[in-house]
Design a protein around this motif. Structure first.
Motif, mmCIF file in Angstrom:
data_model
loop_
_atom_site.group_PDB
_atom_site.id
_atom_site.type_symbol
_atom_site.label_atom_id
_atom_site.label_comp_id
_atom_site.label_asym_id
_atom_site.label_seq_id
_atom_site.Cartn_x
_atom_site.Cartn_y
_atom_site.Cartn_z
ATOM 1 N N THR A 33 -30.593 -34.511 28.194
ATOM 2 C CA THR A 33 -29.358 -33.713 28.086
ATOM 3 C C THR A 33 -28.867 -33.141 29.422
ATOM 4 N N ALA A 59 -25.816 -34.715 31.805
ATOM 5 C CA ALA A 59 -24.424 -34.479 31.378
ATOM 6 C C ALA A 59 -24.003 -33.048 31.680
ATOM 7 N N SER A 84 -20.896 -31.935 34.186
ATOM 8 C CA SER A 84 -19.799 -31.022 33.782
ATOM 9 C C SER A 84 -19.716 -29.842 34.724
#
Ligand SMILES: Cc1ncc(COP(=O)(O)OP(=O)(O)O)c(N)n1
Ligand code: 3NM
Ligand code: MG
Length: 208
Positions: A18, A21, A25
């Motif tokens: 995870t 990502a 961002s």
């Protein structure tokens, strides 16, 4: 307007399913000068896997990717630089391993002497801290913003402020002359999430 920039440090533990990502961002949310991969108490293979997953995310965005503690893995892993502390590989050895063009930064705690030595040795930046209480690690020293102003008046080499820095307390460090704010918890644990945190840091750095 200040020239100060954000220096993002990864959380102490990351999930490679995870976190890539999340990092992407955060980097897309505003100006970030560099990312430091800081993983303590994990094996070399885990560090290599994390470098392989995260380095392209930073470098594709022209964000320098720096590894904490390990010049050997930074060099073989294609990192842009390494950060070494006073108990890590000594600066001169780190420089030899990394090469002339890489970034090598050095922890100087609250010590003017350590910073002068690192600067004379050729460090690309000196890091002072901890400026505030932090849950990320038990810091060895407490630094005052004035050391940043002292350094700025004396030296061209950039200085990094670290330790417990948040959107709400960073203004004094920017004002004192920090070239970079190194932040982990203040971004990853921000109440509104890392994207909001990067935006808010950028605004505070710009004096808004
Ligand atoms: C930018 C920056 N400044 C200071 C440190 C701390 O380095 P060190 O004293 O070696 O402690 P650890 O981070 O290795 O626990 C840093 N990592 N980055
Ligand atoms: C890694 C590190 N080094 C420090 C020093 O004082 O040298 S303070 C610190 C922790 C930085 O994380 P946070 O932004 O969550 O406080
Ligand atoms: Mg270290």
């Amino acid at each position: 307007m200040s020239d100060c920039r954000l220096y993002l440090i990864t959380p102490p533990r990351i999930d490679l399913a995870t976190f890539p990502a999340q990092l992407a961002s955060a980097l897309d949310a505003g100006d970030v000068a560099c990312v430091q991969l800081r993983l303590k108490m994990v094996g070399d293979d885990d560090i290599r896997r994390a470098i392989d997953a995260l380095r392209p995310i930073a470098q594709d965005r022209d964000v320098a990717f720096i590894l904490n503690d390990r010049p050997d893995l930074a060099a073989t892993g294609g990192c842009d630089g390494v950060h070494v502390g006073q108990e890590d590989t000594p600066y001169t050895q780190a420089r030899k391993i990394m090469g002339r063009d890489a970034i090598v930064g050095v922890t100087c705690h609250d010590s003017r002497h350590l910073a002068m030595v690192a600067g004379e040795d050729g460090a690309d930046y000196v890091a002072f801290g901890a400026f505030f209480d932090t849950a990320t690690k038990e810091p060895k020293a407490r630094a005052e913003p004035e050391i940043l102003s002292w350094w700025q008046e004396m030296m061209e080499i950039p200085c990094v402020a670290i330790g417990g820095i948040t959107v709400d307390n960073c203004a004094a460090l920017v004002k004192a002359g920090a070239d970079f704010l190194a932040v982990s918890g203040g971004v990853w644990n921000h109440a509104d999430g890392p994207v909001a945190a990067v935006k808010a840091f950028n605004q505070r750095i710009a004096g808004r």
